[in-house]
Design an enzyme around this catalytic site. Structure first.
Site, PDB file in Angstrom:
ATOM      1  N   SER A 264       0.955  -1.177   0.151  1.00 26.99           N
ATOM      2  CA  SER A 264      -0.010   0.001  -0.063  1.00 26.99           C
ATOM      3  C   SER A 264       0.846   1.195  -0.170  1.00 26.99           C
ATOM      4  CB  SER A 264      -0.856  -0.071   1.303  1.00 26.99           C
ATOM      5  OG  SER A 264      -1.912  -0.853   0.783  1.00 26.99           O
TER       6      SER A 264
ATOM      7  N   GLY B 187      -3.337  -0.359  -3.518  1.00 26.67           N
ATOM      8  CA  GLY B 187      -2.099   0.364  -3.208  1.00 26.67           C
ATOM      9  C   GLY B 187      -1.649   1.385  -3.679  1.00 26.67           C
TER      10      GLY B 187
ATOM     11  N   ARG C 252      -2.943   5.692  12.314  1.00 29.63           N
ATOM     12  CA  ARG C 252      -1.969   5.429  11.235  1.00 29.63           C
ATOM     13  C   ARG C 252      -0.406   6.209  11.655  1.00 29.63           C
ATOM     14  NH1 ARG C 252      -1.897   7.003   6.882  1.00 29.63           N
ATOM     15  NH2 ARG C 252      -0.994   5.106   5.970  1.00 29.63           N
TER      16      ARG C 252
ATOM     17  N   TYR D 195       2.320   3.296  11.602  1.00 30.97           N
ATOM     18  CA  TYR D 195       3.083   3.344  10.597  1.00 30.97           C
ATOM     19  C   TYR D 195       4.135   4.360  10.241  1.00 30.97           C
ATOM     20  CZ  TYR D 195      -0.988   0.528   9.265  1.00 30.97           C
ATOM     21  OH  TYR D 195      -1.968  -0.064   9.253  1.00 30.97           O
TER      22      TYR D 195
ATOM     23  N   CYS E  98      -3.888   8.663  27.012  1.00 29.76           N
ATOM     24  CA  CYS E  98      -2.987   8.253  27.827  1.00 29.76           C
ATOM     25  C   CYS E  98      -1.582   7.700  27.430  1.00 29.76           C
ATOM     26  CB  CYS E  98      -3.408   7.483  29.096  1.00 29.76           C
ATOM     27  SG  CYS E  98      -4.816   8.775  30.005  1.00 29.76           S
TER      28      CYS E  98
END
Ligand code: LLP
Length: 490
Positions: free
Chosen positions: A254, A292, A382, A386, A413
């Site tokens: 992707s 992707g 995300r 990543y 937290c």
């Protein structure tokens, strides 16, 4: 240099992120086509100002520019149809539901002539409930349950994408028991390593997806020493009366920008199709080249238009089929992010701001401004998962204040709860301002959680200048609904 001057040489700023000349300017490509500043300077989508969206729907809220989503879906369908028309009569585009699946998005995709790729029984249920034709649905997954396979067979989905020899045998037996024939695509790993984050690169060998095209060294788990697992699967599928083998599938990963990865994967899988033809005398009629396609998250990303992606791929496919003497199989693709991602932005309210002193790489001290908003890693995991980069803009107004290197964080937290690692925001951004993070249409709603018991945001669609809720904001009742209260078990 004072802290408030534009710190173009800020020691903590990444090299790719120079201080902007105008921090109110909206970077091209990262926003949906309907987003612009209105006459009052507010960020607006199709003329609906951020403040109106916040007022009506609360924050955080995921705003989907429906017209933009539809336009991107159409661009893929038309681009791929045109590019593959003369070669194999056009192409099928499956919207990858995992990127952003709701009843509404599934319907938008279907209305624009796309099919829908699902990755679980839940996604399949949403697509079916949305009214997507079963024969236009694909079911993916590396470990589908018997119940998921049964639902897919009962619904009559167009294709079940099988990921292993184990699953192929399991599916063949389930279909035979039911007196059904399962339409199958075999997912193969062509060994192309896409230049992307390791966890979203999927066509190299050392991962859980797909059937390798490389001969196996072991005879374990359905493998045969010296034979490619993909070849074992093709033979097994062709021999099973309860399987109709439609073709092959591959997905190399992707957020990929380079054309050569897709072309190389297509070439390798077509090479394998030629081997299948030699060995079994059959030309499998379908080939899916996965999704992707990369999008712009920040100003430095350079995505390619759908038509360009299609033309480049058609060129590679044509050369390969001619070289191999194959009839071109019907091509399909599965873009998700490239359709849903740029169509969405998340609107947050700013709360706490603070500036901290940080050791700079040059040995000195530098300051970093933290801007905390009312969401975080639960609505967009995300960046944490990543190291994904995003940008942000002050949405409720413009500002003449100097841009300051800022980090947008959530309210969880966790110190890693970062939404935008680095962005230049006006120094006067303060509590009550609205902040918009663009390109959040993909893999945010679908990956959201209730961490810290936060309530998941509403999803709002804007079409023809009208905003409406398509997924309502979660409530405390929703949150408590699944709890079995020990005080009151009934
Ligand atoms: N087809 C298959 C078989 C896939 O596994 C995927 C994504 C797609 C299509 C769609 O890929 P897209 O065009 O959306 O890149 N959560 C990660 C992405 C995981 C992708 C999983 N498979 C992220 O947020 O980047």
């Amino acid at each position: 240099m004072t802290e408030t001057a534009p710190q173009s040489a800020h020691p903590l700023a990444p090299a790719w992120l120079p201080a902007p000349a105008d921090p109110d300017a909206l970077a091209p490509l990262v926003w949906s086509s309907g987003v612009a500043r209105d006459a009052a300077g507010e960020l607006a989508v199709q003329g609906v100002p951020a403040s109106v969206l916040a007022e009506r729907f609360g924050t955080p809220v995921l705003v989907m520019d429906e017209d933009d989503f539809r336009a991107r879906a159409r661009a893929f369908r038309e681009g791929f149809d045109a590019a593959f028309e003369s070669l194999c009569g056009g192409a099928d585009v499956y919207f990858a539901g995992k990127s952003m699946l709701t009843l509404s998005t599934a319907r938008w995709a279907a209305e624009e002539g796309l099919r829908v790729d699902t990755a679980s029984g839940g996604e399949l249920a949403i697509a079916l409930r949305a009214g997507v034709l079963p024969e236009h649905i694909g079911l993916h997954g590396n470990n589908k349950s018997a119940a998921e396979l049964a639902t897919a067979l009962d619904a009559g989905v167009g294709r079940i994408i099988v990921d292993s020899v184990d699953e192929l045998e399991f599916l063949a037996a389930r279909a035979a028991e039911r007196g059904q024939v399962a339409p199958v695509m075999l997912r193969v790993t062509p060994g192309v390593h896409a230049h992307t984050h390791d966890f979203i690169a999927t066509a190299h060998e050392d991962q859980k997806f797909g059937l390798s095209l490389t001969p196996s060294a072991t005879g374990r788990d359905g493998n045969e020493a010296g034979v490619a697992p993909a070849a074992v699967a093709v033979r097994t599928a062709l021999q099973a009366d309860s399987i109709r083998l439609l073709g092959l599938h591959c997905h190399i990963g992707s957020q990929i920008f380079e054309a050569d990865g897709f072309g190389l994967a297509a070439e390798r899988v077509l090479g394998f199709l030629a081997e299948v033809k030699d060995e079994h005398g059959v030309e499998l009629p379908e080939l899916d080249l996965g999704g992707g396609h990369g999008i712009a998250y920040t100003a430095v990303d350079e995505p390619r238009p759908a038509a360009e992606i299609a033309d480049a791929l058609a060129d590679d496919v044509q050369k390969a089929v001619e070289r191999l003497g194959l009839t071109c199989p019907r091509i399909s693709i599965e873009p998700g992010r490239a359709i849903s991602g740029p169509a969405g932005f998340t609107l947050y309210s700013v709360g706490v701001t603070k500036t901290v002193d940080v050791d700079a790489p040059d040995g000195g001290t530098a300051s970093r401004r933290y801007v905390a908003v009312d969401g975080g890693m639960s609505d967009n995991p995300r960046p944490v998962l990543y190291d994904a980069e995003y940008t942000a803009a002050l949405a409720s107004r413009t500002s003449d204040a100097a841009p300051v290197l800022s980090r947008v964080v959530g309210k969880h937290c966790e110190s890693g709860d970062i939404l935008v690692r680095d962005v230049w925001l006006p120094e006067d951004v303060a509590r009550g301002d609205l902040l918009a993070v663009p390109a959040t249409g993909a893999y945010t709603h679908s990956m959201s959680s209730n961490y810290n018991a936060l309530l998941r945001p509403a999803v709002v669609a804007v079409r023809d200048g009208e905003a409406r809720e398509v997924v309502r904001r979660e409530t405390l009742d929703d949150l408590l609904r699944r709890e079995v209260d020990p005080q009151n078990p009934a």
